[in-house]
Motif scaffolding. Structure first.
Motif, PDB file in Angstrom:
ATOM      1  N   GLY A 107       0.938  -1.315   0.034  1.00  0.00           N
ATOM      2  CA  GLY A 107       0.087   0.001   0.323  1.00  0.00           C
ATOM      3  C   GLY A 107       0.836   1.129  -0.053  1.00  0.00           C
ATOM      4  O   GLY A 107       0.183   2.644   0.021  1.00  0.00           O
ATOM      5  N   ALA A 108       2.270   1.286  -0.066  1.00  0.00           N
ATOM      6  CA  ALA A 108       2.905   2.474   0.022  1.00  0.00           C
ATOM      7  C   ALA A 108       4.336   1.818  -0.251  1.00  0.00           C
ATOM      8  O   ALA A 108       4.950   0.773   0.020  1.00  0.00           O
ATOM      9  N   GLU A 109       5.317   2.761  -0.763  1.00  0.00           N
ATOM     10  CA  GLU A 109       6.780   2.596  -0.884  1.00  0.00           C
ATOM     11  C   GLU A 109       7.616   3.496  -0.055  1.00  0.00           C
ATOM     12  O   GLU A 109       7.265   4.678  -0.210  1.00  0.00           O
ATOM     13  N   THR A 154       1.093   3.445  -5.741  1.00  0.00           N
ATOM     14  CA  THR A 154       0.801   3.625  -4.357  1.00  0.00           C
ATOM     15  C   THR A 154       1.574   4.942  -3.957  1.00  0.00           C
ATOM     16  O   THR A 154       2.300   5.488  -4.633  1.00  0.00           O
ATOM     17  N   PRO A 155       1.002   5.823  -2.636  1.00  0.00           N
ATOM     18  CA  PRO A 155       1.919   6.695  -2.122  1.00  0.00           C
ATOM     19  C   PRO A 155       3.376   6.185  -2.214  1.00  0.00           C
ATOM     20  O   PRO A 155       3.688   4.975  -1.649  1.00  0.00           O
ATOM     21  N   THR A 156       4.362   7.114  -2.426  1.00  0.00           N
ATOM     22  CA  THR A 156       5.950   6.657  -2.412  1.00  0.00           C
ATOM     23  C   THR A 156       6.413   7.815  -1.653  1.00  0.00           C
ATOM     24  O   THR A 156       6.406   8.889  -1.918  1.00  0.00           O
ATOM     25  N   ALA A 191       4.451   5.990   6.141  1.00  0.00           N
ATOM     26  CA  ALA A 191       3.965   5.218   4.924  1.00  0.00           C
ATOM     27  C   ALA A 191       2.939   4.014   5.559  1.00  0.00           C
ATOM     28  O   ALA A 191       2.161   3.624   4.823  1.00  0.00           O
ATOM     29  N   GLN A 192       2.953   3.618   6.876  1.00  0.00           N
ATOM     30  CA  GLN A 192       2.173   2.760   7.228  1.00  0.00           C
ATOM     31  C   GLN A 192       0.799   3.183   7.259  1.00  0.00           C
ATOM     32  O   GLN A 192      -0.142   2.591   7.262  1.00  0.00           O
ATOM     33  N   GLY A 206      -2.089   1.576   5.301  1.00  0.00           N
ATOM     34  CA  GLY A 206      -3.469   0.980   5.854  1.00  0.00           C
ATOM     35  C   GLY A 206      -3.243  -0.400   6.330  1.00  0.00           C
ATOM     36  O   GLY A 206      -2.246  -0.656   6.811  1.00  0.00           O
ATOM     37  N   ASP A 207      -4.294  -1.188   5.678  1.00  0.00           N
ATOM     38  CA  ASP A 207      -3.863  -2.821   6.013  1.00  0.00           C
ATOM     39  C   ASP A 207      -2.966  -3.439   5.324  1.00  0.00           C
ATOM     40  O   ASP A 207      -2.682  -4.696   5.359  1.00  0.00           O
ATOM     41  N   LEU A 208      -2.330  -2.595   4.178  1.00  0.00           N
ATOM     42  CA  LEU A 208      -1.385  -3.453   3.392  1.00  0.00           C
ATOM     43  C   LEU A 208       0.136  -3.273   3.863  1.00  0.00           C
ATOM     44  O   LEU A 208       0.425  -2.567   4.686  1.00  0.00           O
TER      45      LEU A 208
END
Length: 212
Positions: A67-69, A99-101, A134-135, A139-141
């Protein structure tokens, strides 16, 4: 519980994730593309001519469940990119992250919204602080830690990486950016597996042991 994962990060036999000197013309320094030739031959990279097999089975996990990098400044651009207000990364207008990076840099700039769901955010933050941001976005990813070697090293040193997939390529670089410097004894915190591929590379996976 969401994890922090590294996937498909190639290193030489002597532990370098990039050669030297890195530049706009040579993003991986004197290593050229030799660290990544194993991936170029996979169906993951080349759906038309690439092959399936061990390398492809590992490579395809690069996009699963993130969900993010987070990436270091040297992955986003060559040395000095902070001085170029028009620099938008190596990947064109539709980067492969979707994703948001979060780009770690001592010189933040406004967010950069790209096509395909990627927005680059520029943070001057510690590994712990960047991971918290980033977390929240993921979210849950899971959060993918994209490199380079120095960024991965700092997150491993801080005890923040749950899964580390390294691809050991049978070349010796001798100089560049090493992943293992300062990580003496890191193996005690991980269960380690290795899988050899017919291509000559070895897929090394380190999975953090339970803290309980």
């Amino acid at each position: 519980m969401p994890l922090v994962r590294v996937h498909n990060f190639s290193i030489s036999l002597d532990g370098f994730g990039a050669g030297a000197p890195q530049s706009l013309e040579s993003p991986f320094g004197h290593a050229g593309e030799r660290l990544h030739e194993w991936m170029f031959a996979t169906r993951f990279w080349d759906p038309e001519a690439g092959h399936q097999g061990v390398d492809d089975a590992f490579a395809v996990r690069h996009g699963d469940g993130f969900g993010a990098e987070i990436m270091g400044a040297n992955k986003f651009g060559p040395p000095g990119w902070q001085d170029d207000p028009d620099w938008r990364g190596w990947w064109g207008e539709d980067p492969p992250f979707h994703t948001p990076t979060y780009v770690l840099t001592h010189r933040p700039r406004p967010p950069l919204e790209m096509q395909g769901g990627t927005t680059f955010h520029f943070l001057d933050a510690s590994p712990e602080e960047a991971l918290g941001v980033a977390q929240e976005a993921a979210g849950d990813l899971d959060v993918r830690l994209g490199g380079g070697a120095s960024s991965i090293r700092s997150f491993v040193s801080a005890g923040l990486v749950d899964h580390l997939h390294l691809v050991v390529v049978p070349i010796v670089l001798g100089r560049g950016t090493r992943i293992w410097d300062g990580l003496d004894g890191v193996e005690s915190a991980y269960d380690i597996e290795s899988v050899a591929s017919p291509s000559g590379v070895v897929h090394l996976t380190l999975t953090r042991r339970s803290r309980t």
